[in-house]
Design a protein around this motif. Structure first.
Motif, PDB file in Angstrom:
ATOM      1  N   GLY A  46       0.822  -1.205   0.000  1.00 57.11           N
ATOM      2  CA  GLY A  46       0.000   0.000   0.000  1.00 57.11           C
ATOM      3  C   GLY A  46       0.856   1.255   0.000  1.00 57.11           C
ATOM      4  O   GLY A  46       0.582   2.212  -0.754  1.00 57.11           O
ATOM      5  N   THR A  50       1.404   3.798  -3.376  1.00 61.59           N
ATOM      6  CA  THR A  50       0.995   5.199  -3.222  1.00 61.59           C
ATOM      7  C   THR A  50       2.125   6.148  -3.594  1.00 61.59           C
ATOM      8  O   THR A  50       1.934   7.100  -4.374  1.00 61.59           O
ATOM      9  CB  THR A  50       0.543   5.460  -1.778  1.00 61.59           C
ATOM     10  N   ALA A  79      -4.073   2.767  -4.908  1.00 66.36           N
ATOM     11  CA  ALA A  79      -3.212   1.780  -4.264  1.00 66.36           C
ATOM     12  C   ALA A  79      -4.036   0.799  -3.431  1.00 66.36           C
ATOM     13  O   ALA A  79      -3.773  -0.410  -3.439  1.00 66.36           O
ATOM     14  CB  ALA A  79      -2.178   2.493  -3.392  1.00 66.36           C
ATOM     15  N   ILE A  80      -5.026   1.309  -2.711  1.00 67.21           N
ATOM     16  CA  ILE A  80      -5.866   0.439  -1.887  1.00 67.21           C
ATOM     17  C   ILE A  80      -6.619  -0.562  -2.756  1.00 67.21           C
ATOM     18  O   ILE A  80      -6.708  -1.759  -2.424  1.00 67.21           O
ATOM     19  CB  ILE A  80      -6.835   1.281  -1.045  1.00 67.21           C
ATOM     20  N   VAL A  83      -4.238  -3.306  -3.857  1.00 66.81           N
ATOM     21  CA  VAL A  83      -3.931  -4.234  -2.766  1.00 66.81           C
ATOM     22  C   VAL A  83      -5.136  -5.118  -2.457  1.00 66.81           C
ATOM     23  O   VAL A  83      -4.992  -6.308  -2.144  1.00 66.81           O
ATOM     24  CB  VAL A  83      -3.465  -3.464  -1.522  1.00 66.81           C
ATOM     25  N   SER A 211      -7.500  -6.700   3.492  1.00 64.36           N
ATOM     26  CA  SER A 211      -6.374  -6.237   2.672  1.00 64.36           C
ATOM     27  C   SER A 211      -6.419  -4.728   2.489  1.00 64.36           C
ATOM     28  O   SER A 211      -5.384  -4.047   2.533  1.00 64.36           O
ATOM     29  CB  SER A 211      -6.400  -6.936   1.311  1.00 64.36           C
ATOM     30  N   GLY A 212      -7.618  -4.195   2.277  1.00 59.66           N
ATOM     31  CA  GLY A 212      -7.756  -2.741   2.144  1.00 59.66           C
ATOM     32  C   GLY A 212      -7.349  -2.010   3.412  1.00 59.66           C
ATOM     33  O   GLY A 212      -6.685  -0.962   3.359  1.00 59.66           O
ATOM     34  N   ALA A 215      -3.570  -2.049   3.634  1.00 59.47           N
ATOM     35  CA  ALA A 215      -3.000  -1.051   2.724  1.00 59.47           C
ATOM     36  C   ALA A 215      -3.177   0.355   3.274  1.00 59.47           C
ATOM     37  O   ALA A 215      -2.255   1.181   3.213  1.00 59.47           O
ATOM     38  CB  ALA A 215      -3.656  -1.168   1.351  1.00 59.47           C
ATOM     39  N   ILE A 219      -0.306   3.106   4.162  1.00 60.31           N
ATOM     40  CA  ILE A 219      -0.291   4.464   3.589  1.00 60.31           C
ATOM     41  C   ILE A 219      -0.180   5.503   4.703  1.00 60.31           C
ATOM     42  O   ILE A 219       0.602   6.460   4.605  1.00 60.31           O
ATOM     43  CB  ILE A 219      -1.553   4.692   2.737  1.00 60.31           C
TER      44      ILE A 219
END
Length: 663
Positions: A46, A50, A79-80, A83, A211-212, A215, A219
């Motif tokens: 993540g 980014t 990016a999220i 991922v 997973s989000g 990430a 970040i």
């Protein structure tokens, strides 16, 4: 008071990141009972994705590639999403086929995915840090609170985003139809199937959300500290796991609470305790050990989560071309060498023969390294393969033996008393026994607090012990020389003749291997070994048969420690230099992978796995892709292990496993 307020502000910011990552861990664990070690790498991806999207150009695979130079508010969501797709793909390919497999298979697969992703990141971006563009989120002017507490805009954004995200997640889980389906799946998967809940879809969406969150935590960490690095997810990932266990793994409010509490304890410990900044990571692991000892379920967790299914990684999937081919080869070996004793003897004879072949000293040293890893894996195999105890802190025993002999020879005899180590050559052989016994005693000490734990909780506590030992050896400079390590460790000698040539060292290593195999085989084929196997296969039934499970668990830890300590003594004198970087969690994971690769619960398996891995490392050096991207070797190891778990989880030499039953 201002100092206290500044520490509080810093702790809350770090706690917000820990809480998000801990919720990511606990969300998946609560539904599928899987400690997804790859979350640390999703955290890292993540951050990397980014920063890469925010740059005008980035160096990928060694080439300069133009990038869109997006703002953080565009780059972070992209990016999220990337991922999230990675997490869903990992669940579908690597985890879903192992959902009903014995408990070690998903754990090894998660570790293999972690190794694969970390190696992939180093291959893509290189081993260097990737810095965040300046003024990524606006003005850098600090904000002054309460007359002297400084916070930045980034820190306020981190805390705000974390709080909003966790409130939204709580509402999702407890106030929506999907949340009810998720909680039903976590409670009883089979019953959920029966009432029509799409379990596979629920689990996939759970992985996507987890997973989000991982990430997003990566970040925020990147925004707070200004960089991304391929190994950046390792320590925050471990801390998130500690936070999840502290609050009660499987409980979302508990994970959030655990993250904040852990960060505050670490921050205030670093600020107020002597040498607190050096030992702040150890504080978290100490809290983990104490909590698991007194309240294994955590602050808000459920006691039933400290349970596990019976059996270790002894069965697994059968069939398929790969399994059939390996079984055919094993059947031929069974006809030629029907006795496990013959196999062990053949292994030792082959190793002795190699020492007299006309090969270079370099390759002889490679063989010795393989023998060392085989011995270490054999000790871990006693604990994991025969007794069924998930141990992620075994390297602590290895380091005890290595440091014991090194301190005695170099720091005491040579530096303190001016004695030439060559005149005390016999001390090496005394140290083999004494270092092994000391590590065995340490094994019993480490094993005692784990007696109430089973399955994943056991693995988490042993991981904590291993990391505490590494942190202590890194920071106790007066005893261990810290990161500088101990140099000038003498080669072994025999009656005054230095065994400094690879062939003589190799023969000594083979003799030590024979001793370790004798110790292991004698114990495993005795009543002790049968008790270990009974505990491994069904601890409840073993207790019903009047087996003193506490006693035999401690004996397994002590035996594994004995072998690890003896090997550590030889390792130190072979390398002639040791440091805390020789005894990391990755080395423990590698040893676990080697015994899985060769075959858990076998005598020959650890050596098979070690020789395959060490030989692969050397041969792969000649491949163009490895020469261009050295870390790709570890990515290949991850792929091999994932394939092994899917198609032959019992290991290559599984047919060599001795059949042991209680008399």
């Amino acid at each position: 008071m201002i100092f206290f307020g500044q520490l509080l502000a810093n702790g809350l910011m770090l706690g917000a990141i820990y809480a998000l990552a801990a919720v990511a861990y606990t969300l998946v664990y609560g539904v599928v009972r899987l400690i997804n070690f790859a979350f640390g790498e999703l955290f890292m991806f993540g951050a990397f994705l980014t920063i890469t999207l925010m740059l005008p150009s980035a160096r990928l695979f060694g080439f300069d590639v133009p990038m869109p130079a997006l703002s953080v508010f565009l780059a972070a969501p992209i990016a999220i999403v990337c991922v999230v797709l990675m997490g869903v793909a990992i669940e579908r390919i690597a985890y879903r086929p192992l959902r009903t497999a014995p408990r070690l298979a998903p754990l090894i697969t998660a570790i293999a995915v972690s190794v694969l992703l970390q190696s992939l990141a180093q291959t893509i971006w290189g081993p260097e840090e990737l810095g965040l563009p300046e003024s990524a989120v606006g003005a850098d002017t600090p904000i002054v609170l309460f007359g002297g507490v400084y916070v930045s805009l980034v820190e306020l954004i981190v805390v705000a985003v974390a709080v909003v995200t966790m409130i939204g997640l709580t509402l999702l889980v407890y106030q929506t139809r999907f949340g009810r389906a998720m909680r039903a799946t976590a409670s009883d998967t089979d019953a959920s199937y029966i009432v029509g809940i799409p379990v596979n879809r629920v689990i996939a969406l759970t992985f996507a959300i987890g997973s989000g969150l991982a990430a997003l935590a990566g970040i925020l960490y990147c925004l707070a500290y200004g960089f991304a690095h391929p190994t950046m997810g390792f320590l925050p990932g471990l801390k998130a796991l500690i936070a999840a266990v502290l609050g009660g793994i499987g409980s979302i409010p508990g994970a959030a609470l655990g993250g904040v509490l852990l960060a505050l304890v670490e921050t205030f410990g670093a600020g107020y305790l002597p040498s607190g900044s050096a030992y702040k990571d150890a504080i978290g692991f100490a809290i983990l050990v104490l909590l698991l000892f007194f309240r294994p379920q955590g602050i808000l967790g459920r006691p039933e989560l400290n349970e596990t299914s019976d059996g270790s990684l002894m069965g697994g999937r059968q069939g398929g071309k790969v399994t059939a081919f390996v079984d055919r080869l094993a059947a031929i070996a069974d006809r030629v060498l029907p006795s496990p004793t013959h196999r062990n003897a053949l292994l030792l004879v082959a190793a002795v023969a190699v020492m007299f072949l006309p090969i270079s000293d370099y390759w002889l040293r490679v063989v010795i390294v393989a023998l060392i890893y085989g011995m270490l894996a054999s000790g871990l195999n006693i604990v994991v393969g025969f007794a069924g105890l998930l141990d992620l802190g075994y390297v602590a025993f290895w380091s005890v033996g290595a440091y014991f002999s090194s301190i005695l020879f170099v720091l005491v005899l040579k530096n303190s008393y001016g004695i030439d180590p060559a005149t005390a050559w016999w001390l090496f052989y005394v140290n083999l026994v004494a270092g092994g016994l000391l590590a065995g005693l340490f094994g019993a000490f480490v094993g005692y607090p784990t007696l109430r734990l089973r399955g994943d909780y056991l693995a988490i506590m042993t991981l904590g012990f291993g990391e505490m030992i590494r942190i202590v050896t890194t920071n106790w400079v007066g005893l261990t020389r810290g990161p500088m390590g101990i140099r000038g460790i003498p080669n072994p000698s025999l009656f005054g003749f230095s065994l400094d040539r690879p062939r003589s060292l190799g023969l000594l290593a083979i003799a030590l291997c024979a001793l370790i195999l004798v110790i292991a085989s004698r114990l495993v084929r005795s009543y002790v070994g049968r008790a270990w196997v009974a505990i491994r296969d069904n601890e409840t039934a073993a207790e019903a048969m009047a087996i003193d499970t506490r006693r035999y668990k401690l004996l397994a830890y002590s035996t594994g420690g004995l072998i690890g300590g003896m090997t550590g003594v030889f390792f130190a004198h072979f390398q002639q230099y040791i440091s805390p970087f020789n005894f990391t969690l990755f080395d423990n994971i590698l040893l676990l992978m080697l015994i899985v690769l060769g075959g858990l619960g076998t005598f020959v398996g650890p050596f098979v796995g070690a020789f395959i891995w060490v030989t692969f490392l050397q041969v792969a050096q000649e491949w163009p892709i490895v020469q261009a991207f050295p870390e790709s070797r570890y990515a290949m190891l991850g792929l091999i292990l994932i394939g092994l778990m899917l198609y032959r989880p019992q290991g290559i030499a599984a047919r060599a496993r001795p059949s042991l039953v209680m008399a």
